[in-house]
Motif scaffolding. Sequence first.
Motif, PDB file in Angstrom:
ATOM      1  N   ALA B  66      17.725  43.776  80.913  1.00  0.00           N
ATOM      2  CA  ALA B  66      16.729  43.768  79.850  1.00  0.00           C
ATOM      3  C   ALA B  66      15.420  43.221  80.393  1.00  0.00           C
ATOM      4  CB  ALA B  66      17.204  42.914  78.688  1.00  0.00           C
ATOM      5  N   ILE B  68      12.084  41.219  79.183  1.00  0.00           N
ATOM      6  CA  ILE B  68      11.640  40.368  78.072  1.00  0.00           C
ATOM      7  C   ILE B  68      10.180  39.976  78.275  1.00  0.00           C
ATOM      8  CG2 ILE B  68      12.103  38.252  76.793  1.00  0.00           C
ATOM      9  CD1 ILE B  68      14.938  38.432  78.128  1.00  0.00           C
ATOM     10  N   GLU B  69       9.386  40.273  77.265  1.00  0.00           N
ATOM     11  CA  GLU B  69       7.993  39.833  77.282  1.00  0.00           C
ATOM     12  C   GLU B  69       7.930  38.477  76.594  1.00  0.00           C
ATOM     13  OE1 GLU B  69       6.145  44.324  76.533  1.00  0.00           O
ATOM     14  OE2 GLU B  69       5.908  42.741  75.032  1.00  0.00           O
ATOM     15  N   THR B 106       6.706  38.348  82.259  1.00  0.00           N
ATOM     16  CA  THR B 106       7.729  39.382  82.184  1.00  0.00           C
ATOM     17  C   THR B 106       8.967  38.836  82.870  1.00  0.00           C
ATOM     18  OG1 THR B 106       6.166  41.188  82.294  1.00  0.00           O
ATOM     19  CG2 THR B 106       8.403  41.696  82.947  1.00  0.00           C
ATOM     20  N   ALA B 135       9.944  39.267  73.213  1.00  0.00           N
ATOM     21  CA  ALA B 135      10.296  40.630  72.805  1.00  0.00           C
ATOM     22  C   ALA B 135      11.232  41.181  73.859  1.00  0.00           C
ATOM     23  CB  ALA B 135       9.040  41.486  72.696  1.00  0.00           C
ATOM     24  N   THR B 136      12.402  41.600  73.423  1.00  0.00           N
ATOM     25  CA  THR B 136      13.436  42.026  74.375  1.00  0.00           C
ATOM     26  C   THR B 136      13.609  43.539  74.352  1.00  0.00           C
ATOM     27  OG1 THR B 136      14.598  39.945  73.992  1.00  0.00           O
ATOM     28  CG2 THR B 136      15.856  41.694  75.059  1.00  0.00           C
ATOM     29  N   TYR B 137      13.599  44.155  75.542  1.00  0.00           N
ATOM     30  CA  TYR B 137      13.814  45.607  75.664  1.00  0.00           C
ATOM     31  C   TYR B 137      14.979  45.837  76.614  1.00  0.00           C
ATOM     32  CZ  TYR B 137       8.917  45.363  74.148  1.00  0.00           C
ATOM     33  OH  TYR B 137       7.767  45.083  73.498  1.00  0.00           O
ATOM     34  N   PHE B 138      15.950  46.595  76.160  1.00  0.00           N
ATOM     35  CA  PHE B 138      17.080  46.885  77.039  1.00  0.00           C
ATOM     36  C   PHE B 138      16.795  48.120  77.888  1.00  0.00           C
ATOM     37  CE2 PHE B 138      19.105  44.203  73.912  1.00  0.00           C
ATOM     38  CZ  PHE B 138      19.853  43.378  74.738  1.00  0.00           C
ATOM     39  N   VAL B 139      17.191  48.052  79.150  1.00  0.00           N
ATOM     40  CA  VAL B 139      17.003  49.187  80.054  1.00  0.00           C
ATOM     41  C   VAL B 139      18.139  50.179  79.805  1.00  0.00           C
ATOM     42  CG1 VAL B 139      16.991  49.918  82.472  1.00  0.00           C
ATOM     43  CG2 VAL B 139      15.858  47.775  81.798  1.00  0.00           C
TER      44      VAL B 139
END
Lengths: 389, 164
Positions: B66, B68-69, B106, B135-139
């Motif tokens: 993931a 994360i910003e 990041t 803010a979490t974004y999964f790859v």
Amino acid sequence: MRNPLSKTIESIKPSGIRKFFDIVNEMTDAISLGVGEPDFDTPWHIREEGIYSLEKGKTFYTSNAGLKELKVEICKYLNRKFDLNYDFNNEVFVTVGGSEAIDVALRVMIDPGDEVLIPEPCYVSYLPCVQLTYGVPVPIPLQEKNKFKLTKEELLANITDKTKVLVMPFPNNPTGGIMTREDLQEIVDVIIEKDIFVISDEIYSELTYGGKNHVSIASFPGMKERCIVINGFSKSYAMTGWRLGYAAGPEEIISQMIKVHQFAIMCAPTTSQYAAVEALKNGDHDVETMRKAYDQRRRFLLKEFERIGMKCFEPEGAFYMFPSIEKYGLSSEEFATRLLMEEKVAVVPGTAFGDSGEGFLRISYAYSIDNLKIAMERIEKFVKRLEAK
Amino acid sequence: MKDLREDILNVIETNSRISMEELAVRLGADKEQVVDEITAMEKEGVICGYNTLINWDNMDCDKVTALIEIKVTPQRGQGFEKIAERIYKFDEVESVYLMSGGYDLTVFIRGKNMKEISNFVWNKLAPLESVTSTATYFVLKKYKEHGVALVNTAKEDERMLIAP
């Protein structure tokens, strides 16, 4: 029925190693070191520019001489790299690969009976192209002991009062030989004194090694007006399939070359021309990366040939090694055929590039190091077997 | 010397398993010289490790990455260094970069599954004093890493076997 063929075309010999090519191309499991084109893909930003031109609908003819923007970039490039000054308006035009430029240059300069000097071994097209103009090709066999350079003595010994043009194929395919500024100075004096013209095929100009940058013969005082410089995108930017090259020279000759080009070809492929603009504008880095990769392979192969005891002069240009096989007592073609049959390695016999290529092989290093390693192991096995006998 | 160093780095960046002999031959340098430069660059922190590029997607095991910003409040006298350190010391954290733009850090995190990563963010990262938002974004899929395409890499040599 009458013979549909002209006497001229029937007098031109098919490439002597046609048979060999046919055998090789059937052996799909062979490892090849036989290709005269880069192994790199065209850099993506260049391909992408070609794609973009298609998306925009740039699918029409360009002017005969080529896109203005491309001609401008070519002239800038020739200036910054080789100190050559050409007017984009009337001293340069875009061709279908360097090959077309060679053909057309000979056609506009040669009358029947004119002699054309061709240093050999060399690329395969000069000689038949001369024959197609009813000119007389005069091969000058170059010597390994001179690092396959053209010497003043060799040049003088072959000039007659019929000599009109000298072809200068450097950096050289197949030997990897180059001509430095000092080497060129000697022959430039002869060329001017004897009033002959030069077709300088500089397609490998970006690929020189050991800090020896390519010097264009047209950059010498008094040479621009008697010189056609031929270059292109195939080798330097890995763009063989795009079929794009160019010729630069005095307006008097270039305008006539454009005339032939106009009737025979119309214009070079439009998509390729747009891509080539991008190559010249933003491709210096790609050229340098590829050159470094070739140089590493060159050093690797030199060491390998030394290790397995094959004599090979150090090439300083292009992407070929030209090792001698004299000591094995086989002809170039026998050696290449047996190497192919017994070890499944495809190389090109030196004789494909003229009779003076006898006793040599052309080894291309436009292959990955891993590929070269496997091939060299097989070549080693083969020569050890020959030596054991 | 700077040129040799750059040449060495360019080769080993994509092939750290190359033998010192081959590296020296390819760069036209002495083996001793190459070894000395590499040792020096290791000491100077130019070379920080020798990793293996793995496409975990092709392994039958659970790995989730993931991005994360993180927005943080910089601390007086410390700037971002202190908070960056607090974050990068977690084993779960793969990389930490200070960014220009709309947020500050990041962070790439690797875990067994989404739950593990969520737990880490909620229990470890978000509560940190100077962290103001995450803010979490999964790859979902990795296409290219470290200059190497991870998908469809095999390409046949389409050239003819022999060409003049």
